[in-house]
Design a protein around this motif. Structure first.
Motif, short mmCIF file in Angstrom:
data_model
loop_
_atom_site.label_atom_id
_atom_site.label_comp_id
_atom_site.label_asym_id
_atom_site.label_seq_id
_atom_site.Cartn_x
_atom_site.Cartn_y
_atom_site.Cartn_z
N VAL A 272 -8.31 -23.47 30.69
CA VAL A 272 -6.91 -23.90 30.82
C VAL A 272 -5.96 -22.80 30.35
CG1 VAL A 272 -5.18 -25.50 29.92
CG2 VAL A 272 -7.41 -26.37 30.67
N ARG A 273 -6.28 -22.20 29.22
CA ARG A 273 -5.40 -21.13 28.71
C ARG A 273 -5.32 -19.98 29.71
NH1 ARG A 273 -7.77 -22.13 22.96
NH2 ARG A 273 -6.01 -23.12 21.90
N GLU A 274 -6.46 -19.63 30.29
CA GLU A 274 -6.51 -18.56 31.28
C GLU A 274 -5.72 -18.97 32.54
OE1 GLU A 274 -8.02 -15.79 30.30
OE2 GLU A 274 -7.52 -14.74 32.15
N ALA A 275 -5.87 -20.24 32.93
CA ALA A 275 -5.16 -20.74 34.12
C ALA A 275 -3.65 -20.67 33.92
CB ALA A 275 -5.60 -22.17 34.42
N HIS A 276 -3.20 -21.07 32.75
CA HIS A 276 -1.75 -21.04 32.48
C HIS A 276 -1.23 -19.61 32.50
CE1 HIS A 276 -1.53 -25.30 30.55
NE2 HIS A 276 -1.48 -25.33 31.87
N ARG A 277 -2.01 -18.69 31.99
CA ARG A 277 -1.59 -17.28 32.03
C ARG A 277 -1.40 -16.82 33.47
NH1 ARG A 277 -4.39 -16.46 26.99
NH2 ARG A 277 -6.44 -16.42 27.95
N ALA A 278 -2.18 -17.42 34.39
CA ALA A 278 -2.10 -17.04 35.81
C ALA A 278 -1.11 -17.90 36.59
CB ALA A 278 -3.48 -17.14 36.44
N GLY A 279 -0.42 -18.81 35.89
CA GLY A 279 0.58 -19.65 36.57
C GLY A 279 0.01 -20.87 37.26
N LEU A 280 -1.22 -21.25 36.92
CA LEU A 280 -1.83 -22.44 37.52
C LEU A 280 -1.68 -23.63 36.57
CD1 LEU A 280 -5.23 -20.95 38.81
CD2 LEU A 280 -2.99 -20.93 39.92
#
Ligand code: SF4
Length: 356
Positions: free
Chosen positions: A147-155
């Motif tokens: 989730v943290r990685e997804a948010h960094r990518a704008g997802l």
């Protein structure tokens, strides 16, 4: 041979106990494990007095799905999500459609780092990542890293969960989740839960839903109706009342049709009149957006405007066929605002480009 533990595998949701035991705080079972033992879900284990998440970084299933399949009807409609599951579960649903992974006791699956998961989601044009197929709470720490990685990518990030969380897990996960689909079984009737899913009762789920809404997470409720043994007007009424009183009448509520699976192959699919009857019960309690699921082509798949009764969003299964809302998601006929987060992408369907 001692178990080799990677740093990422050490869980955060647990408490050390006297005598080298650990107490898992991820789900409402609160398993206490002596050294070398697993919890009920089989993916969390006491290794040397630390709780280890054995399934960290291992995906048993990945797939690209429409967000409507989760089901989410009021969140980022028309978007695609990168769906991820692992092995294990904290429930034992006797009709589980994913039993080959949820009841698997070996840690199997292909390696999938958080970075690779998000790269794949982007490659397939997904707007979000979702954790589904088995209960994500049991692999909360792995999901959170994705989730943290997804948010960094704008997802965006979404859980499909049975909601059997602890306050500790909700506190850890809640601030990071955008949307959650909470999946009740048999309307959360305690006798049904004990007998058919090996869980004590719905109270932890009620508390989780309230906590998530309080934190601003978009929540939709599903209720899988198992015919004969899991259909109860009283239980549906109780659940609908909880949702109206504590989550709000505009909370989307999905009544899902059961299909025989796993150890419950002898039951029929849920009769459509049963679903229609329970739909009327939920509406009578004041819920504004009640949907039938797994009954493709039924008129109760659509979103109806509570203001004028017009079809605001016409659906067929997981597809949106017509979007009759203006740019602010207000009914094209009466102007009543429908609480849907986002709109279908412009290129979703040519017909949707037609102005209201
Ligand atoms: S997540 Fe697993 S180990 Fe933890 S309390 Fe739930 S069933 Fe037990």
């Amino acid at each position: 041979m001692p178990t080799v533990v990677a740093p990422a595998q050490v869980a955060t949701l647990y408490e050390p106990q006297p005598g080298g035991k650990v107490r898992c705080t991820a789900c409402a079972r609160y398993c206490t494990m002596p050294e070398g033992s697993h919890g009920f879900c089989f993916v969390r284990k006491n290794v040397g007095g630390r709780l280890v998440l054995l399934s960290y970084g291992r995906a048993s299933a990945v797939q690209v799905d429409p967000v409507e399949k989760k089901p989410l009807a009021h969140f980022r409609p028309g978007s695609r999500v990168f769906s991820i599951g692992t092995v294990g579960c904290n429930w034992r649903c006797q009709y589980c459609q994913n039993a080959e992974i949820s009841q698997e006791r070996e840690i199997v699956g292909r390696p999938l780092s958080p970075e690779d998961a998000v790269r794949s989601a982007q490659r397939y044009g997904c707007a979000g990542v979702t954790f589904t197929y088995n209960e994500p709470t049991i692999f909360a720490e792995y999901a959170l890293d994705i989730v943290r990685e997804a948010h960094r990518a704008g997802l965006f990030a979404n859980f499909v969960t049975n909601g059997y969380l602890t306050p500790e897990a909700t506190q850890l996960l809640g601030p990071h989740l955008d949307a959650v689909s909470v999946d009740f079984k048999g309307s959360g009737e305690p006798g049904f839960m004990r007998r058919y899913i090996s869980a004590k009762g719905p109270e932890p789920i009620f508390e989780t839903t309230v906590d998530l809404v309080r934190r601003g997470v978009h929540v939709e409720i599903t209720d899988l109706i198992v015919p004969e043994v899991g259909e109860s007007v009283d239980a549906t009424r109780t659940l609908a009342r909880h949702v109206v009183d504590r989550l709000g009448p505009s909370t989307p509520f999905h009544l899902l049709r059961f299909h025989p699976d796993y150890h419950m192959m002898d039951l029929p699919v849920t009769p459509v009149p049963t679903l229609e009857k329970l739909h009327a019960v939920a509406k009578a309690e004041g819920l504004e957006y009640v949907y039938l699921g797994n009954v493709w082509g039924h008129p109760l798949e659509h979103t109806y405007c509570p203001g004028c009764g017009a079809v605001a969003v016409r659906r067929y299964g997981f597809t949106i066929q017509r979007w009759a809302l203006d740019a602010q998601n207000r009914c094209g006929r009466c102007g009543h605002r429908i609480p849907i987060v986002g709109r279908p992408p412009d290129d979703y369907l040519p017909t949707l480009a037609t102005p209201v």
